[in-house]
Design a protein around this motif. Structure first.
Motif, PDB file in Angstrom:
ATOM      1  N   GLN A   1      41.955  36.075  44.008  1.00 28.10           N
ATOM      2  CA  GLN A   1      41.795  37.391  43.257  1.00 28.10           C
ATOM      3  C   GLN A   1      41.305  36.998  41.984  1.00 28.10           C
ATOM      4  O   GLN A   1      40.438  38.314  40.695  1.00 28.10           O
TER       5      GLN A   1
ATOM      6  N   ARG B   1      37.827  37.886  41.688  1.00 25.83           N
ATOM      7  CA  ARG B   1      37.168  39.123  41.867  1.00 25.83           C
ATOM      8  C   ARG B   1      37.508  40.105  40.595  1.00 25.83           C
ATOM      9  O   ARG B   1      36.729  40.819  40.785  1.00 25.83           O
TER      10      ARG B   1
ATOM     11  N   SER C   1      34.317  42.057  38.301  1.00 20.02           N
ATOM     12  CA  SER C   1      34.820  43.493  38.110  1.00 20.02           C
ATOM     13  C   SER C   1      34.656  43.515  36.905  1.00 20.02           C
ATOM     14  O   SER C   1      34.259  44.891  36.320  1.00 20.02           O
TER      15      SER C   1
END
Length: 312
Positions: A212, A215, A219
């Motif tokens: 996570q 990610r 992003s």
């Protein structure tokens, strides 16, 4: 043998001075912490502490307390974990977005280098064991896997754990000498039994959390304010735990973020659709505040600076 003991009690003091004395002694001899109580004038507390080899064992009995520990600005402090075991009464402890409540016969491990807060019941008796991080890591492969989780409880080893802790506490209360390193090893084995099975559960959690976070890096790489502190806050963990997650992979959050940004810069330099953008504009678009810093990092990673790479 164990080191010299320490004892503080409010029994001989009355009113607010009793609490003031207690607060000062706890800060000096246990941990820097801000304590508040419902009634300063009626507060009563007693603390006995003994060094046993590498660990520090304290027996604490006190009226209701609320404590807040601020770890900021303590970068030079020795890393340690604390184990709290409730002999009677209860405590609720919060750290890194987690919360756990303990009753009599339950224990909990928490990091001393991260912020934490606690609230105790009207009256409680507890054992507090200060454990240097290097010592803990001899017994637990991943200490953070066991933090802020009620331990002992229904464990099949509960009776043995209780017996050992109570025996050590009675010796500390009576000022009796203890075979320090032998008892310290027993406490290490006791800690390992408390946390038995938790590391496997946490391994899956750590992998999922690391995925996570990666990610998030992918992003939000263009955000120049994306710091380790901001990443940790977004995922409800401490900066120290964030670093430990990446350290286990041989990397760091900062390095992985920099590599993501550099890869994006390279892609834009190679993209004919970005020919109208200057290297500085590409740097800012990819989260670099300083084009000069980008140039140095890019040359180190790809063998030549961005302008030369684009022209080549």
């Amino acid at each position: 043998m164990n080191g010299p003991g320490y004892h503080v009690s409010t029994a001989t003091l009355d009113g607010a001075p009793a609490f003031d004395h207690w607060h000062a002694e706890v800060q000096a001899h246990v941990t820097p912490i801000d304590i508040r109580v419902p009634d300063r004038a009626a507060f009563r507390g007693e603390l006995r502490k003994q060094h046993i080899g590498d660990v520090q064992f304290s027996v604490i009995s006190a009226a209701s307390q609320q404590g807040v520990h601020d770890a900021s600005g303590r970068h030079g402090a020795s890393p340690r974990f604390d184990l709290v075991y409730m002999r009677s009464g209860g405590i609720t402890l919060r750290q890194n977005g987690r919360e756990a409540t303990l009753g009599a016969g339950e224990a909990l491990l928490f990091s001393h280098l991260d912020n934490f807060s606690f609230v105790t019941s009207a009256f409680s008796e507890a054992y507090l064991v200060a454990l240097p991080s290097a010592w803990v890591e001899r017994w637990l492969p991943d200490p953070y896997a066991c933090t802020i989780r009620p331990l002992v409880g229904t464990s099949p080893w509960g009776a043995a754990i209780d017996g050992l802790l109570h025996s050590v506490a009675h010796a500390v209360e009576e000022g009796r000498p203890l075979p320090a390193h032998l008892i310290a090893d027993q406490l290490g084995g006791c800690l390992a039994l408390m946390c038995d099975g938790l590391a496997g559960e946490e391994t899956t959690h750590r992998r999922r959390l690391l995925h996570q976070i990666r990610r998030t890096l992918s992003s939000r790489f263009a955000d120049p304010d994306l710091t380790p502190a901001a990443i940790a806050a977004q995922h409800g963990i401490s900066v120290r735990y964030l670093h430990s997650l990446f350290a286990a992979t041989g990397s760091s959050a900062g390095r992985e973020l920099r590599m993501i940004r550099l890869a994006r810069v390279r892609a834009m330099l190679e993209d004919s659709g970005c020919r109208n953008l200057t290297v500085s504009e590409i740097a800012y678009a990819c989260g670099f505040n300083d084009p000069g810093y980008l140039a140095r990092c890019f040359a180190q990673e790809f063998g030549r600076p961005p302008t030369s790479f684009r022209n080549g």
